[in-house]
Every structure is written in structure tokens, then in C-alpha cells.
Scaffold this motif. Structure first.
Motif, PDB file in Angstrom:
ATOM      1  N   ASN A 179       7.176  22.806  -4.857  1.00  0.00           N
ATOM      2  CA  ASN A 179       7.544  24.208  -5.026  1.00  0.00           C
ATOM      3  C   ASN A 179       6.386  25.098  -4.592  1.00  0.00           C
ATOM      4  O   ASN A 179       5.379  24.629  -4.044  1.00  0.00           O
ATOM      5  CB  ASN A 179       7.968  24.493  -6.473  1.00  0.00           C
ATOM      6  CG  ASN A 179       6.853  24.228  -7.474  1.00  0.00           C
ATOM      7  OD1 ASN A 179       5.672  24.136  -7.117  1.00  0.00           O
ATOM      8  ND2 ASN A 179       7.213  24.111  -8.747  1.00  0.00           N
ATOM      9  N   LEU A 180       6.515  26.402  -4.838  1.00  0.00           N
ATOM     10  CA  LEU A 180       5.501  27.349  -4.383  1.00  0.00           C
ATOM     11  C   LEU A 180       4.151  27.115  -5.050  1.00  0.00           C
ATOM     12  O   LEU A 180       3.111  27.514  -4.524  1.00  0.00           O
ATOM     13  CB  LEU A 180       5.977  28.782  -4.655  1.00  0.00           C
ATOM     14  CG  LEU A 180       7.255  29.203  -3.907  1.00  0.00           C
ATOM     15  CD1 LEU A 180       7.664  30.613  -4.312  1.00  0.00           C
ATOM     16  CD2 LEU A 180       7.051  29.112  -2.398  1.00  0.00           C
ATOM     17  N   ASN A 181       4.161  26.451  -6.216  1.00  0.00           N
ATOM     18  CA  ASN A 181       2.913  26.159  -6.930  1.00  0.00           C
ATOM     19  C   ASN A 181       2.336  24.794  -6.570  1.00  0.00           C
ATOM     20  O   ASN A 181       1.332  24.368  -7.144  1.00  0.00           O
ATOM     21  CB  ASN A 181       3.147  26.229  -8.441  1.00  0.00           C
ATOM     22  CG  ASN A 181       3.587  27.601  -8.898  1.00  0.00           C
ATOM     23  OD1 ASN A 181       3.098  28.612  -8.387  1.00  0.00           O
ATOM     24  ND2 ASN A 181       4.513  27.652  -9.852  1.00  0.00           N
ATOM     25  N   GLY A 182       2.989  24.103  -5.633  1.00  0.00           N
ATOM     26  CA  GLY A 182       2.510  22.793  -5.225  1.00  0.00           C
ATOM     27  C   GLY A 182       2.992  21.656  -6.105  1.00  0.00           C
ATOM     28  O   GLY A 182       2.623  20.499  -5.890  1.00  0.00           O
ATOM     29  N   GLU A 183       3.826  21.959  -7.085  1.00  0.00           N
ATOM     30  CA  GLU A 183       4.362  20.938  -7.986  1.00  0.00           C
ATOM     31  C   GLU A 183       5.595  20.286  -7.359  1.00  0.00           C
ATOM     32  O   GLU A 183       6.464  20.974  -6.819  1.00  0.00           O
ATOM     33  CB  GLU A 183       4.749  21.579  -9.321  1.00  0.00           C
ATOM     34  CG  GLU A 183       5.421  20.625 -10.295  1.00  0.00           C
ATOM     35  CD  GLU A 183       6.014  21.343 -11.494  1.00  0.00           C
ATOM     36  OE1 GLU A 183       6.447  20.660 -12.431  1.00  0.00           O
ATOM     37  OE2 GLU A 183       6.049  22.595 -11.477  1.00  0.00           O
ATOM     38  N   VAL A 184       5.673  18.958  -7.410  1.00  0.00           N
ATOM     39  CA  VAL A 184       6.828  18.249  -6.866  1.00  0.00           C
ATOM     40  C   VAL A 184       7.981  18.344  -7.857  1.00  0.00           C
ATOM     41  O   VAL A 184       7.840  17.998  -9.033  1.00  0.00           O
ATOM     42  CB  VAL A 184       6.495  16.776  -6.585  1.00  0.00           C
ATOM     43  CG1 VAL A 184       7.744  16.033  -6.104  1.00  0.00           C
ATOM     44  CG2 VAL A 184       5.389  16.672  -5.543  1.00  0.00           C
ATOM     45  N   THR A 215       0.852  -1.185   0.000  1.00  0.00           N
ATOM     46  CA  THR A 215       0.000   0.000   0.000  1.00  0.00           C
ATOM     47  C   THR A 215       0.886   1.233   0.000  1.00  0.00           C
ATOM     48  O   THR A 215       1.686   1.420   0.916  1.00  0.00           O
ATOM     49  CB  THR A 215      -0.906   0.036   1.245  1.00  0.00           C
ATOM     50  OG1 THR A 215      -1.712  -1.142   1.273  1.00  0.00           O
ATOM     51  CG2 THR A 215      -1.795   1.270   1.218  1.00  0.00           C
ATOM     52  N   PRO A 216       0.790   2.083  -1.023  1.00  0.00           N
ATOM     53  CA  PRO A 216       1.672   3.254  -1.073  1.00  0.00           C
ATOM     54  C   PRO A 216       1.355   4.262   0.025  1.00  0.00           C
ATOM     55  O   PRO A 216       0.192   4.569   0.284  1.00  0.00           O
ATOM     56  CB  PRO A 216       1.394   3.844  -2.462  1.00  0.00           C
ATOM     57  CG  PRO A 216       0.014   3.373  -2.805  1.00  0.00           C
ATOM     58  CD  PRO A 216      -0.123   2.022  -2.179  1.00  0.00           C
ATOM     59  N   GLU A 217       2.400   4.745   0.683  1.00  0.00           N
ATOM     60  CA  GLU A 217       2.259   5.787   1.695  1.00  0.00           C
ATOM     61  C   GLU A 217       2.664   7.121   1.079  1.00  0.00           C
ATOM     62  O   GLU A 217       3.629   7.193   0.324  1.00  0.00           O
ATOM     63  CB  GLU A 217       3.158   5.489   2.895  1.00  0.00           C
ATOM     64  CG  GLU A 217       2.895   4.156   3.568  1.00  0.00           C
ATOM     65  CD  GLU A 217       3.917   3.862   4.656  1.00  0.00           C
ATOM     66  OE1 GLU A 217       4.737   4.765   4.964  1.00  0.00           O
ATOM     67  OE2 GLU A 217       3.909   2.744   5.189  1.00  0.00           O
ATOM     68  N   THR A 218       1.948   8.164   1.412  1.00  0.00           N
ATOM     69  CA  THR A 218       2.258   9.492   0.890  1.00  0.00           C
ATOM     70  C   THR A 218       3.433  10.098   1.653  1.00  0.00           C
ATOM     71  O   THR A 218       3.467  10.069   2.885  1.00  0.00           O
ATOM     72  CB  THR A 218       1.044  10.423   1.012  1.00  0.00           C
ATOM     73  OG1 THR A 218      -0.052   9.867   0.273  1.00  0.00           O
ATOM     74  CG2 THR A 218       1.366  11.808   0.468  1.00  0.00           C
ATOM     75  N   LEU A 219       4.402  10.618   0.919  1.00  0.00           N
ATOM     76  CA  LEU A 219       5.547  11.292   1.526  1.00  0.00           C
ATOM     77  C   LEU A 219       5.254  12.779   1.638  1.00  0.00           C
ATOM     78  O   LEU A 219       4.667  13.370   0.735  1.00  0.00           O
ATOM     79  CB  LEU A 219       6.803  11.079   0.675  1.00  0.00           C
ATOM     80  CG  LEU A 219       7.259   9.634   0.479  1.00  0.00           C
ATOM     81  CD1 LEU A 219       8.437   9.588  -0.491  1.00  0.00           C
ATOM     82  CD2 LEU A 219       7.640   8.996   1.807  1.00  0.00           C
ATOM     83  N   LYS A 220       5.672  13.374   2.732  1.00  0.00           N
ATOM     84  CA  LYS A 220       5.451  14.800   2.949  1.00  0.00           C
ATOM     85  C   LYS A 220       6.769  15.484   3.285  1.00  0.00           C
ATOM     86  O   LYS A 220       7.688  14.866   3.805  1.00  0.00           O
ATOM     87  CB  LYS A 220       4.446  15.012   4.084  1.00  0.00           C
ATOM     88  CG  LYS A 220       3.057  14.449   3.787  1.00  0.00           C
ATOM     89  CD  LYS A 220       2.100  14.697   4.947  1.00  0.00           C
ATOM     90  CE  LYS A 220       0.715  14.136   4.644  1.00  0.00           C
ATOM     91  NZ  LYS A 220      -0.231  14.355   5.767  1.00  0.00           N
ATOM     92  N   GLY A 221       6.845  16.761   2.974  1.00  0.00           N
ATOM     93  CA  GLY A 221       8.044  17.519   3.281  1.00  0.00           C
ATOM     94  C   GLY A 221       9.071  17.446   2.168  1.00  0.00           C
ATOM     95  O   GLY A 221       8.754  17.157   1.009  1.00  0.00           O
ATOM     96  N   SER A 222      10.323  17.700   2.524  1.00  0.00           N
ATOM     97  CA  SER A 222      11.426  17.698   1.563  1.00  0.00           C
ATOM     98  C   SER A 222      12.352  16.525   1.839  1.00  0.00           C
ATOM     99  O   SER A 222      12.596  16.169   2.994  1.00  0.00           O
ATOM    100  CB  SER A 222      12.221  19.004   1.664  1.00  0.00           C
ATOM    101  OG  SER A 222      11.417  20.119   1.322  1.00  0.00           O
ATOM    102  N   TYR A 223      12.875  15.943   0.765  1.00  0.00           N
ATOM    103  CA  TYR A 223      13.801  14.816   0.872  1.00  0.00           C
ATOM    104  C   TYR A 223      15.113  15.195   0.197  1.00  0.00           C
ATOM    105  O   TYR A 223      15.137  15.540  -0.986  1.00  0.00           O
ATOM    106  CB  TYR A 223      13.195  13.566   0.235  1.00  0.00           C
ATOM    107  CG  TYR A 223      12.138  12.928   1.108  1.00  0.00           C
ATOM    108  CD1 TYR A 223      12.423  11.803   1.880  1.00  0.00           C
ATOM    109  CD2 TYR A 223      10.868  13.487   1.205  1.00  0.00           C
ATOM    110  CE1 TYR A 223      11.464  11.243   2.708  1.00  0.00           C
ATOM    111  CE2 TYR A 223       9.901  12.936   2.032  1.00  0.00           C
ATOM    112  CZ  TYR A 223      10.206  11.811   2.779  1.00  0.00           C
ATOM    113  OH  TYR A 223       9.263  11.260   3.614  1.00  0.00           O
TER     114      TYR A 223
END
Length: 337
Positions: free
Chosen positions: A247-252, A179-187
Motif C-alpha cells: 500500500n501507500l505506506n509500504g505495507e503488504v 532459496t526464497p525469491e523476493t516478489l515485486k509488484g502486485s499479484y
């Protein structure tokens, strides 16, 4: 003339006709690079090549004081790709020079082979990289992180490799029963692949140490993750790092930086991760852009920003970091009394 190891490609499955080559940038940008070179620090906590070399020798030959440090332009040195897959597996001290090598453990070796075999069937140009994994932690051995999807699959085994590649990387679906888990923040991934190239083995650990200090200092533990990773391409640009996040536009996005020294880490934390602004004088390129698009993207940013006060901001951020570090150290000494 570049050495053979400089010309080695990362473990990436992209169009072999593409190539990475530095570009010439206008004189004001050159002066920024040249000026900042004079403020390079030395590496600490780096690999010692089985104890045969001292810190100073390591740094002079392979670290931030090496002769070839900051001698090439950076923008446009990332080959085009669209997806980055990281397999969490053990640590740099046990990684062989190439993860597809027969002496490596089954999971990374079989995953590498499966990705290579199915590359023509994938809709997205895909890179595979190893990052550090420790059982019982947030990133256990066998976990797979995928960007820009920002998802994690847990505990891939050698029995699962073919199914995983088919379902997730070829069909762009989900791997069941995982089951994929959502990653949050910066890596943040720092190339620390010392068995592949000594420069990465010396520079990487010093950068990771400084990132961890800065993350703790600014209370970013829940927002920023940093990990060593295997070869990503461009040994001569060590220290090499990749930062994934929104980024500021929500794009990864996935931004690559090269020639990073420990003194640059506060700048990357403050400017890129906190403010979402690219640090152009260290920027190599970006996931999803061709090499030519990377060059044009930087040229446009530099024109819009006017290349104003870049060096001044670097000096101010570096001094702030040093002052805050000293304050924390003094506070710790007082508490221990």
C-alpha cells in the motif's frame, strides 16, 4: 435459503468459531450497488461445461447476469487469517473439487494434509490455495508463493513437503536447500475453480481475460501478475479476486473483492493497483483483519471519502477503457494492412 455449496468453507486452517456473514450498509452505499448492477456485462471465454451450455445460458445461470449476482453486502465476509500460501500447480481444468481429494496429485494433496496436521503449531492463521502453474514459465509447477512475506520458493516436490511446512510455516524460517525469491509488484488471484462451483468457473476466466487485456493495454506487464486460483470461500460472491501488493505506506496487504464483473477490471487496475485506493463497493475484506474490523474499516473509509462520485468515476473509467481498447484494435488493423 443458501445452498450447501454456498456454505462450503475454503481450504483454510483458521478458528472454526469464526464465520463469514454479509452486513447491512447505509442507504447511499446500497444505491451504488443497485445502480451499478444495471451495467453488468456478460462473460466471455468461460468454461462450457463440456460444451453442453451456451455462453448466454452460462451467463444467465452462473455468470454476471445470474439472479443472485450482487444481492448480498460484501464487507466483513473474509474470515480472519494472517498468511496466504499459494502452490502453483497445473490449471483449473484438471483441479478436482477439493485439493485435499485422493484423486489429486501428490504435491497439492500432501501439502494440504501437512498444513492441516500442523495448523495448531503455526503461529499465524494460514490459508492454502492452488494457483495455476506451467513448467518453463515464471510460475512453474511446485513453486510456492507466500503473502504477506512476498516470497517465492521454487520447485517443491512431494519429498519436500513435511520439511517445508516445518521450517517455513511452523518455525517461520527458511527452507533449505530452497532459496526464497523476493516478489515485486502486485499479484491478482481470480477464483476460477469450476469443478468446485460453476459460478467461479464461468466468472473467473472472463475476469482473467479482461485483466490481461488491461495489463497489456497500460503497459503493466512487469508490475502486475494475474492468475486463476482454487476456491477461496464465498462462491455466491463470484467473481472473487484477491489483490496482494504494497500500500501507500509500504505495507503488504491482501484485499478481497467480490461480485467483480469484467466492466469493473479497469476500475480495479486504475484505482486499487495504480493509485492504491480501495474500491469499496466491491470490497469483501482484508487479510489480517477480523470480520468486525473489516466492517469498521470500510465504514471509516466511507465516512472520510463521503461516498462522493463513486458511480461517476466507474462510468468514466469504463468508457476510457472501451475507447482505449477500440483505439488499440484499430491500430492493429492498420498495421496488418
Amino acid at each position: 435459503m443458501a445452498s450447501n455449496r454456498d456454505r462450503d468453507e475454503a481450504l483454510t486452517f483458521t478458528n472454526p468459531s469464526s464465520s463469514s456473514s454479509p452486513i447491512a450498509v447505509s442507504d447511499p452505499f446500497d444505491s451504488i450497488l443497485a445502480d451499478h448492477t444495471s451495467r453488468i456485462g456478460s462473460a466471455s471465454g468461460s468454461f462450457q461445461n463440456e460444451g453442453l451450455l451456451s455462453d448466454s445460458t452460462n451467463d444467465a445461470e452462473f455468470g454476471f447476469s445470474r439472479p443472485d449476482f450482487r444481492t448480498s453486502q460484501l464487507a466483513g465476509t473474509v474470515e480472519f487469517y494472517e498468511r496466504h500460501v499459494f502452490l502453483c500447480y497445473k490449471n483449473p481444468q484438471v483441479w478436482p473439487a477439493r485439493i485435499e481429494a485422493s484423486e489429486f496429485d501428490r504435491v497439492p494433496r500432501l501439502l494440504s494434509a501437512a498444513v492441516m496436521t500442523r495448523k495448531a503449531d503455526m503461529k499465524k492463521e494460514t490459508r492454502l490455495t492452488i494457483c495455476e502453474g506451467h513448467d518453463g514459465t515464471e510460475t512453474s509447477n511446485g513453486d510456492v508463493l507466500i503473502f504477506p512475506d512476498m516470497i517465492r520458493y521454487r520447485r517443491l516436490t512431494h519429498f519436500d513437503v513435511d520439511t517445508f511446512v516445518e521450517e517455513v510455516l511452523v518455525r517461520d524460517g527458511e527452507w533449505l536447500p530452497g532459496t526464497p525469491e523476493t516478489l515485486k509488484g502486485s499479484y491478482v488471484f481470480v477464483c476460477s475453480h469450476g469443478s468446485r462451483d460453476r459460478r467461479c468457473g464461468v466468472c473467473g476466466p472472463a475476469l482473467i481475460s479482461r485483466f490481461k487485456e488491461g495489463i497489456e493495454l497500460h503497459g503493466l506487464q512487469s508490475k502486475v501478475s494475474v492468475s486463476p486460483c482454487s476456491h477461496i470461500g464465498g462462491h455466491k460472491y463470484a467473481g472473487n479476486i484477491i489483490v496482494f501488493g504494497s500500500n501507500l505506506n509500504g505495507e503488504v496487504t491482501g484485499h478481497w473483492y467480490g461480485y467483480v464483473s469484467p466492466e469493473d477490471v479497469p476500475v480495479l487496475l486504475e484505482q486499487h493497483i495504480v493509485k492504491g485506493e480501495i474500491v469499496d463497493w466491491l470490497w469483501r475484506g482484508q487479510m489480517g483483519l477480523s470480520e468486525e474490523e473489516q466492517k469498521k474499516s470500510q465504514e471509516l473509509r466511507l465516512q472520510l471519502n463521503g461516498k462522493i462520485n463513486v458511480v461517476q468515476n466507474i462510468e468514466e473509467l469504463t468508457q476510457t477503457f472501451k475507447n482505449e481498447t477500440l483505439t488499440v484494435a484499430r491500430r492493429s488493423q492498420v498495421e496488418q494492412r
